[in-house]
Design a protein around this motif. Sequence first.
Motif, PDB file in Angstrom:
ATOM      1  N   LEU A  20      -9.326  33.225  -2.732  1.00  8.68           N
ATOM      2  CA  LEU A  20      -9.808  34.505  -2.091  1.00  8.68           C
ATOM      3  C   LEU A  20     -10.328  34.374  -0.706  1.00  8.68           C
ATOM      4  N   LEU A  21     -11.024  33.218  -0.605  1.00  5.14           N
ATOM      5  CA  LEU A  21     -11.797  32.970   0.872  1.00  5.14           C
ATOM      6  C   LEU A  21     -10.612  32.545   1.657  1.00  5.14           C
ATOM      7  N   THR A  22      -9.369  31.743   1.477  1.00  6.47           N
ATOM      8  CA  THR A  22      -8.474  31.281   2.134  1.00  6.47           C
ATOM      9  C   THR A  22      -7.602  32.414   2.517  1.00  6.47           C
ATOM     10  N   LEU A  23      -7.835  33.563   1.890  1.00  5.66           N
ATOM     11  CA  LEU A  23      -7.006  34.970   2.264  1.00  5.66           C
ATOM     12  C   LEU A  23      -7.713  35.898   2.895  1.00  5.66           C
ATOM     13  N   ASP A  24      -8.979  35.864   2.823  1.00  8.03           N
ATOM     14  CA  ASP A  24      -9.714  37.126   3.138  1.00  8.03           C
ATOM     15  C   ASP A  24      -9.938  37.174   4.744  1.00  8.03           C
ATOM     16  N   ASP A  25      -9.816  38.412   5.289  1.00  3.80           N
ATOM     17  CA  ASP A  25      -9.840  38.651   6.507  1.00  3.80           C
ATOM     18  C   ASP A  25     -11.447  38.570   7.153  1.00  3.80           C
ATOM     19  N   HIS A  26     -11.834  37.476   7.526  1.00  5.78           N
ATOM     20  CA  HIS A  26     -13.239  37.451   8.153  1.00  5.78           C
ATOM     21  C   HIS A  26     -13.017  38.000   9.763  1.00  5.78           C
ATOM     22  N   ASN A  27     -12.717  39.089   9.784  1.00  8.40           N
ATOM     23  CA  ASN A  27     -12.584  39.858  11.287  1.00  8.40           C
ATOM     24  C   ASN A  27     -13.728  40.675  11.520  1.00  8.40           C
ATOM     25  N   THR A  28     -14.417  40.264  12.339  1.00  5.27           N
ATOM     26  CA  THR A  28     -15.928  40.848  12.949  1.00  5.27           C
ATOM     27  C   THR A  28     -15.546  42.310  12.944  1.00  5.27           C
ATOM     28  N   SER A  29     -14.433  42.705  13.645  1.00  4.72           N
ATOM     29  CA  SER A  29     -14.249  44.127  13.847  1.00  4.72           C
ATOM     30  C   SER A  29     -14.359  44.982  12.474  1.00  4.72           C
ATOM     31  N   HIS A  30     -14.212  44.450  11.219  1.00  4.29           N
ATOM     32  CA  HIS A  30     -14.399  45.131  10.307  1.00  4.29           C
ATOM     33  C   HIS A  30     -14.746  44.413   8.912  1.00  4.29           C
ATOM     34  N   GLY A  31     -14.754  43.098   8.955  1.00  2.86           N
ATOM     35  CA  GLY A  31     -14.994  42.378   8.060  1.00  2.86           C
ATOM     36  C   GLY A  31     -16.712  42.015   7.892  1.00  2.86           C
ATOM     37  N   TYR A  32     -17.575  42.672   8.696  1.00  4.61           N
ATOM     38  CA  TYR A  32     -18.917  42.380   8.543  1.00  4.61           C
ATOM     39  C   TYR A  32     -19.564  43.692   9.068  1.00  4.61           C
ATOM     40  N   SER A  33     -20.738  44.048   8.492  1.00  6.49           N
ATOM     41  CA  SER A  33     -21.561  45.298   8.964  1.00  6.49           C
ATOM     42  C   SER A  33     -22.442  44.678   9.825  1.00  6.49           C
ATOM     43  N   GLU A  34     -23.029  45.812  10.324  1.00  6.53           N
ATOM     44  CA  GLU A  34     -24.227  45.389  11.277  1.00  6.53           C
ATOM     45  C   GLU A  34     -25.453  44.695  10.594  1.00  6.53           C
ATOM     46  N   ASP A  35     -25.449  45.196   9.368  1.00  8.04           N
ATOM     47  CA  ASP A  35     -26.976  44.567   8.485  1.00  8.04           C
ATOM     48  C   ASP A  35     -26.678  43.534   8.118  1.00  8.04           C
ATOM     49  N   GLY A  36     -25.543  42.805   8.377  1.00  2.95           N
ATOM     50  CA  GLY A  36     -25.098  41.376   7.833  1.00  2.95           C
ATOM     51  C   GLY A  36     -24.464  40.959   6.765  1.00  2.95           C
ATOM     52  N   SER A  37     -24.047  42.101   6.249  1.00  2.49           N
ATOM     53  CA  SER A  37     -23.452  42.262   4.894  1.00  2.49           C
ATOM     54  C   SER A  37     -22.046  41.742   5.047  1.00  2.49           C
ATOM     55  N   SER A  38     -21.189  41.299   4.140  1.00  2.00           N
ATOM     56  CA  SER A  38     -19.933  40.659   4.278  1.00  2.00           C
ATOM     57  C   SER A  38     -19.116  41.185   3.183  1.00  2.00           C
ATOM     58  N   GLU A  39     -17.764  41.709   3.782  1.00  2.00           N
ATOM     59  CA  GLU A  39     -16.709  42.294   2.815  1.00  2.00           C
ATOM     60  C   GLU A  39     -16.374  41.375   1.417  1.00  2.00           C
ATOM     61  N   ILE A  40     -16.361  39.943   1.853  1.00  2.00           N
ATOM     62  CA  ILE A  40     -15.852  39.290   0.858  1.00  2.00           C
ATOM     63  C   ILE A  40     -17.069  38.941  -0.126  1.00  2.00           C
ATOM     64  N   THR A  41     -18.017  38.819   0.328  1.00  2.00           N
ATOM     65  CA  THR A  41     -19.386  38.469  -0.482  1.00  2.00           C
ATOM     66  C   THR A  41     -19.397  39.955  -1.410  1.00  2.00           C
ATOM     67  N   GLU A  42     -19.397  41.067  -0.905  1.00  2.00           N
ATOM     68  CA  GLU A  42     -19.548  42.396  -1.294  1.00  2.00           C
ATOM     69  C   GLU A  42     -18.506  42.611  -2.622  1.00  2.00           C
ATOM     70  N   ASN A  43     -17.233  42.157  -2.320  1.00  2.00           N
ATOM     71  CA  ASN A  43     -16.247  42.050  -3.043  1.00  2.00           C
ATOM     72  C   ASN A  43     -16.531  41.277  -4.395  1.00  2.00           C
ATOM     73  N   ILE A  44     -17.127  39.977  -4.171  1.00  2.00           N
ATOM     74  CA  ILE A  44     -17.460  39.194  -5.154  1.00  2.00           C
ATOM     75  C   ILE A  44     -18.548  39.667  -5.901  1.00  2.00           C
ATOM     76  N   LEU A  45     -19.258  40.131  -5.579  1.00  2.00           N
ATOM     77  CA  LEU A  45     -20.703  40.780  -6.160  1.00  2.00           C
ATOM     78  C   LEU A  45     -20.356  41.972  -7.060  1.00  2.00           C
ATOM     79  N   THR A  46     -19.295  42.825  -6.433  1.00  2.00           N
ATOM     80  CA  THR A  46     -18.735  43.898  -7.029  1.00  2.00           C
ATOM     81  C   THR A  46     -18.242  43.561  -8.364  1.00  2.00           C
ATOM     82  N   ALA A  47     -17.333  42.606  -8.117  1.00  2.00           N
ATOM     83  CA  ALA A  47     -16.417  42.203  -9.411  1.00  2.00           C
ATOM     84  C   ALA A  47     -17.437  41.642 -10.341  1.00  2.00           C
ATOM     85  N   THR A  48     -18.360  40.758  -9.949  1.00  2.00           N
ATOM     86  CA  THR A  48     -19.580  40.352 -10.936  1.00  2.00           C
ATOM     87  C   THR A  48     -20.289  41.433 -11.756  1.00  2.00           C
TER      88      THR A  48
END
Length: 603
Positions: free
Chosen positions: A335-363
């Motif tokens: 998933l890390l090799t595929l995830d879009d770590h694009n600062t325009s939409h991959g990260y929120s201003e509060d520091g949260s990250s799409e890929i991390t949130e996805n993994i936590l939601t799946a957990t």
Amino acid sequence: MVGKLLRKFGRVVVVFLLFIIFIPTIGSANEISNVSVDVQLQSSGTAHIVEKWQADLDEGSELYKPLTLESNQTIENYEVKINGQEMTEVANWDIDGDFDEKAYQYGQHENELNWGISEYGENTYEISYDITNFIAQTSTYQMIYWEFITDEMEPSPENVTLTIHSDKGELTPQDYRLWGVGYQGTAEFTSDGQILAQSSEPFGSSSHLTLLIRLPDGQFPTQFQLDKSFDDYVKEAFEGSHYSFDDYDPDATQEELTNVSEDPMSTGEKLLIGGIGTIGGIGLISAGVVGYNYRKAYKQRKKVYPILEERSKQLSGEYYRELPYPSFELGCILLLTLDDHNTSHGYSEDGSSEITENILTATILWFVFNEYLVMVPGEKHQELQLTGKTDVPETFSRFYKILEAVSDNDGIIKQKRLKKYIERHYQKLESYLDDLEAESQMWMFNHQYLFKQLQAKKKSEESDLDRANSSSVFPLTEEGLVLRDNLVRFYNYLLDYSLLNERSASEVYIWDELMIFAASLGILDEVEKEFTKLYPQYRQESIFINNRGMTFTDYYIISHLMDQSRATGYLKAHPNLSSGSGGSASFGGGGGSFGGGTGGGVR
């Protein structure tokens, strides 16, 4: 001790390389690989600025930089060079002129600095200019609050470096304070008395490089006078950032600012606060990274390792109907090799990250699906509740211990308590994410999907995959690429599920399991809609909803809260960052700065 230092150094390199891998696909063929900015603060209060743009262009007719000045500031001594060759200044710049009309010429249009592309291909453009009254005088201190790199540049630069030095002497935390906002990276005082700001990953459309610097009162002569105090600008800059005005201590001593604990934060940990929520720190450092040409490596990585959405388009209409790997936790590296770590939409201003949130939601969904958790209505929010089942697999044990520590006598895990606990014990959530990555990596190694060590080859014998892998943290084998593409086809299958299947209510259990994978891929809502098309009662009968008055969005809310609390907790553990010691930059914040604008790049 040596082993510990090596481990920390490894984490630094790994996190840095992670950022390089996840470079978003740029719409046009134009690329700006590097922008370096050198700022000399002159004794007169004028700033002499030299910018070097390394670009590979095959479209457009000019480059430009927006530059908005205050009424008492002027631009002087503006010059442009291409590959060291001086260009010719024109009095009235016509932005509508064609390529040939602008070639080897430069000028100004309203609040822009403009210059002709002149030659397609790889070139280095050097622009230099002076800004008078660059230093602002507030009612309390002098200040630099300047947007050096603007947002919405097209294309956005892949790498940015900024150096500031002064004719007045060294810039040190003894007399100065420093904050970087608007980008992923660092802003630090160097040992030779300069300020160095560096990006740690490519800029997205919303990235900008803005520095706020406090200078001693009256240090430079200036006509740029402001009525507000310096702290008023600090408060303005901190809005939407990771910095906390409550932790800001304007009177902190140099010793307090530079004091670190026995376990000082690594660069990778600093960058976590800059909005980069990469999963853990365990990783692979590939052979051949040092000295490898950045531009060539970037192009090869972009070709071999496109982002998930891009690869999905390339494999449009292709589907894989089985799970590509045994469990979502074993696919974290993939998933890390595929995830879009694009600062325009991959990260929120509060520091949260799409890929991390996805993994936590799946957990969280995994725990509910396996009946360790249920979600129940609370007074203000939906809350999680432990069921009493405790035989948790080792992989998930750290996560379960967090839930267990927060739960009350009835097993209820209230969001407010969860937020506070993770802020105080953010390392525990990091440890869980580390465990996932470690297990995933070992599984990839054992099944020959991931190289443990790359074999050196002659350049004439290197394939595109060899060149891409030579600077990749997670270099996939040929079998790994097949697995990667099967995951993309599985992603396509979930998104088109209702078009490809005739399923009945008896499939709800299977669909619930698929939702865990959908969450890890960031398409939970889309897949729910696909299932509901086939069976409108799905939401009511799903173990995740089951007529309890919540939606799948409620799961996202909790995972976002956890990831946000992780970043906030780290910052609270290092309050000297908010006091201006220098260190990590904050992706959010920076409102009310001077000098910049929006746009720039190529047109």
